[in-house]
Each structure stands twice: as C-alpha cells, then as structure tokens.
Design a protein around this motif. Structure first.
Motif, PDB file in Angstrom:
ATOM      1  N   ALA A 126      33.367  26.044 -10.178  1.00 47.58           N
ATOM      2  CA  ALA A 126      32.624  26.729  -9.119  1.00 47.58           C
ATOM      3  C   ALA A 126      33.501  27.050  -7.932  1.00 47.58           C
ATOM      4  CB  ALA A 126      31.439  25.869  -8.677  1.00 47.58           C
ATOM      5  N   LYS A 158      35.968  29.834  -8.864  1.00 54.99           N
ATOM      6  CA  LYS A 158      35.246  31.100  -8.952  1.00 54.99           C
ATOM      7  C   LYS A 158      34.957  31.666  -7.574  1.00 54.99           C
ATOM      8  CE  LYS A 158      31.117  33.079 -11.129  1.00 54.99           C
ATOM      9  NZ  LYS A 158      29.879  32.767 -11.891  1.00 54.99           N
ATOM     10  N   ALA A 159      34.544  30.770  -6.643  1.00 54.45           N
ATOM     11  CA  ALA A 159      34.256  31.215  -5.279  1.00 54.45           C
ATOM     12  C   ALA A 159      35.518  31.687  -4.582  1.00 54.45           C
ATOM     13  CB  ALA A 159      33.613  30.069  -4.485  1.00 54.45           C
ATOM     14  N   ALA A 214      36.785  35.116  -5.596  1.00 52.48           N
ATOM     15  CA  ALA A 214      35.969  36.235  -5.136  1.00 52.48           C
ATOM     16  C   ALA A 214      36.386  36.717  -3.764  1.00 52.48           C
ATOM     17  CB  ALA A 214      34.494  35.819  -5.096  1.00 52.48           C
ATOM     18  N   LEU A 235      27.364  25.548  -2.152  1.00 55.07           N
ATOM     19  CA  LEU A 235      27.540  25.378  -3.592  1.00 55.07           C
ATOM     20  C   LEU A 235      27.306  23.931  -4.017  1.00 55.07           C
ATOM     21  CD1 LEU A 235      30.667  27.657  -4.153  1.00 55.07           C
ATOM     22  CD2 LEU A 235      28.359  28.056  -5.029  1.00 55.07           C
ATOM     23  N   LYS A 270      18.745  27.546 -10.705  1.00 55.44           N
ATOM     24  CA  LYS A 270      20.108  27.856 -11.110  1.00 55.44           C
ATOM     25  C   LYS A 270      21.016  27.978  -9.896  1.00 55.44           C
ATOM     26  CE  LYS A 270      20.802  32.164 -12.471  1.00 55.44           C
ATOM     27  NZ  LYS A 270      20.655  33.475 -13.154  1.00 55.44           N
ATOM     28  N   ASP A 311      25.397  33.058  -7.364  1.00 54.83           N
ATOM     29  CA  ASP A 311      26.727  33.564  -7.646  1.00 54.83           C
ATOM     30  C   ASP A 311      27.390  33.953  -6.336  1.00 54.83           C
ATOM     31  OD1 ASP A 311      25.726  36.082  -6.924  1.00 54.83           O
ATOM     32  OD2 ASP A 311      25.305  36.631  -9.005  1.00 54.83           O
ATOM     33  N   ASN A 312      28.607  34.490  -6.440  1.00 58.85           N
ATOM     34  CA  ASN A 312      29.389  34.797  -5.231  1.00 58.85           C
ATOM     35  C   ASN A 312      28.724  35.847  -4.343  1.00 58.85           C
ATOM     36  OD1 ASN A 312      31.509  33.021  -5.926  1.00 58.85           O
ATOM     37  ND2 ASN A 312      32.325  34.541  -7.345  1.00 58.85           N
TER      38      ASN A 312
END
Length: 333
Positions: A10, A13-14, A17, A310, A324, A327-328
């Motif tokens: 996570a 991924k962040a 971005a 997050l 859930k 996302d970014n």
C-alpha cells in the motif's frame, strides 16, 4: 513501533502515484498564475464545531488571503442532508468524517480528500462516577450509542481490535438518534455508558461534573498503533479541482492557518463562532483545552497524511467498518 503497520504494498503504491506529480510539477501554479475560481461553495453543520472552522476562516479573511472565493457557507442542521447535498454536487467543499468520505468515494462519488483537521480524540465513551471502571466492565451493561453513524462503527472497530471486545455482543447497545442523546441517557441513569463525541462530552461534563470519560478512541489508538486516528477532514468535489489545479494547495494553506489560529488564539476563535455553533463558548474552550477536541492539520499532499488514512482504512476494513481500501485517487494531491 506501530503494532499494526500499513502494508508495504500500500505504501509503495501510494508513493509511486505521487512521484510523477512531483517531477512534473502537477498542482503548482503555472507561469503567470491562475486566478481563483468564482462561485466556490462550501457549508457547515449547526449545531456543531464545523462553524468554528468556517466562521474563523471568513472572519480572519483566510479565504481571500489564499485566493479562495468561498464566501458565506451554507448552514445545515440535518447531517444526512448535509452529506447528501455534497454527494449531489450542490456544494464544492465539505467538512466531515474521513470514513464517510471514503465510503462515498468507494461508491463512485467524484470527490477527493484534502486534509484531516481533527483526531479521533473526539470519540469517547462516557459514564457516571459510579459507572464501569474500565471498558471490560461494560459487559452485560447498557451502552447508549447512535448505531447508524460511521463514528459508532469506528469506535466499535477500535474497541474490537485494541480491547478484544465486540460492543454489540459484549454490552447491551441501546440505539439513539444522535450523540447528545447518549449523554442525556447517562446523566439520567438510563444507560450505564454512552458513546458520543465532542463537544457533547464537554457539555455533559459541565452539567454533571462527576461524569467521566471511560474510553477515548483516539488516545487508545495512538498508544497502541503509534499513529493519530484521523477523524474530521475536508473533502472537495473533483470537478472543482479540475477547474483550478491550484485549489487543493490553497485549501490546505487556508485550513492550516485556521487551525493554527484556533489552537493559539482559542478564546478569539470561540468568540467568533459564537451562537452560530449552537455550543456555549466556554464548553468549546474546555473541549479544546482538554485535547479531546484536538485540532490538527494533516495534508494529503504529504506522505504522513496519506499514511494516516491508509493505516486507519486498513484497520477499519479489517474490523468490518469499511468495505474496502481507497485507491490513490481518493487523495487530493
């Protein structure tokens, strides 16, 4: 160390971005600068502390100083209408709980989260002086709580993971319409404990001085997870950001300056909010001084801010309070 660390995936991924945005200068003023968009709409909820933020920004001219054309906020008295009108696009900037914004974003609403402005210290379980001594002592006892709220789901998740207690099976939860009613039932000895949030906690403590806080969600989360539990923050409609790429940076600056003013000049701030908040100035001042109403600006343009959301998002998903992870695109960067 953080006992519940955010996953490496996570974080990577962040981080990925935002790397291109940093290189390309996305969101920075172009040569010559863009003028603030006209007709930017925002709102507040009364009674409540959101008026403290909106009124202070207007009174101190922080909107104009940051090239924001906000004007007078639309005042709402119903929480459902307040959020629904933002979802419908009837106004552009909303102050609310981050998990409410997250759930709407997951459902497809075109919005982004700009910054957090308060911590979960606001969320408390209160009891009478002779009530339960610890959270474990509420077993089989009556807990008044507004079960339809995201705040209830957040507290339930915190207590479940940090104390190993599922409030709905451990205690007898009595549903109420709003957080003020929880306090009222405790004061009237019609509930052993009540789940509520500031400024309702300070209102109750003023009326019944021997009432006390049994469990503070933000303090327990920080102690165990080593991060702030985010609570209220600022969201903006994506179409407003599309009209003005510099909007996010200016909103962050205005709210940062506002929170600095509230924390350093509290008496002035509560006086400015006055009757619009629906809360006596001395109660607001007490709530802020106690650190239960803890104002803290954390921008989603920074890794710290994104990590706090997050991590809390993973925490709530793990305990069933959110469906859930965001996302970014949720973060206004």
């Amino acid at each position: 160390m953080n006992n519940y660390p955010i996953s490496r995936r996570a974080l990577l991924k962040a981080a990925s971005a935002w790397a291109p945005a940093s290189v390309l200068g996305v969101g920075l003023a172009s040569a010559g600068g863009a003028s603030a968009q006209a007709g930017l709409k925002w709102a507040n909820l009364s009674p409540g502390f959101t008026t403290l933020l909106t009124d202070y920004i207007v009174a101190k001219g922080l909107d104009k100083a940051n090239d924001l054309q906000l004007g007078k906020p639309t005042a709402y008295t119903a929480v459902t209408t307040y959020y629904n009108d933002f979802v419908a696009g009837n106004y552009d900037v909303c102050i609310g709980s981050w998990d409410t914004f997250a759930s709407r974003y997951i459902a497809g609403v075109p919005m982004q989260y700009v910054c957090s402005v308060t911590t979960g210290n606001m969320i408390n379980i209160v009891t009478q002086a002779k009530g339960p001594a610890t959270i474990q002592d509420i077993k089989g006892k009556t807990l008044a709580a507004p079960q339809s709220t995201g705040t209830y789901r957040m507290m339930r998740a915190v207590v479940k993971e940090l104390a190993g207690i599922d409030l709905e099976t451990y205690a007898v939860v009595q549903n109420v319409d709003n957080p003020a009613a929880s306090v009222t039932l405790v004061m009237a000895n019609r509930a052993d404990a009540g789940l509520t949030w500031e400024p309702n906690v300070s209102v109750g403590l003023k009326r019944v001085p021997d009432m006390r806080v049994l469990y503070n969600a933000g303090e327990e989360y920080r102690r165990r997870v080593n991060l702030d539990l985010p609570y209220f923050g600022v969201a903006v409609r994506k179409d407003a950001v599309a009209r003005d790429p510099r909007l996010v940076a200016r909103l962050n600056k205005a709210f940062s300056e506002c929170i600095d003013g509230i924390n350093t000049r509290t008496q002035e701030a509560v006086t400015i909010a006055g009757a619009n908040s629906g809360i006596p100035a001395d109660v607001l001042k007490t709530a802020i001084a106690s650190k239960r109403l803890e104002f803290k600006h954390v921008s989603m343009q920074n890794e710290e801010g994104r990590r706090s959301i997050l991590s809390a998002n993973e925490f709530l998903v793990r305990n069933g309070a959110l469906t859930k992870l965001v996302d970014n695109g949720f973060f206004a960067a």
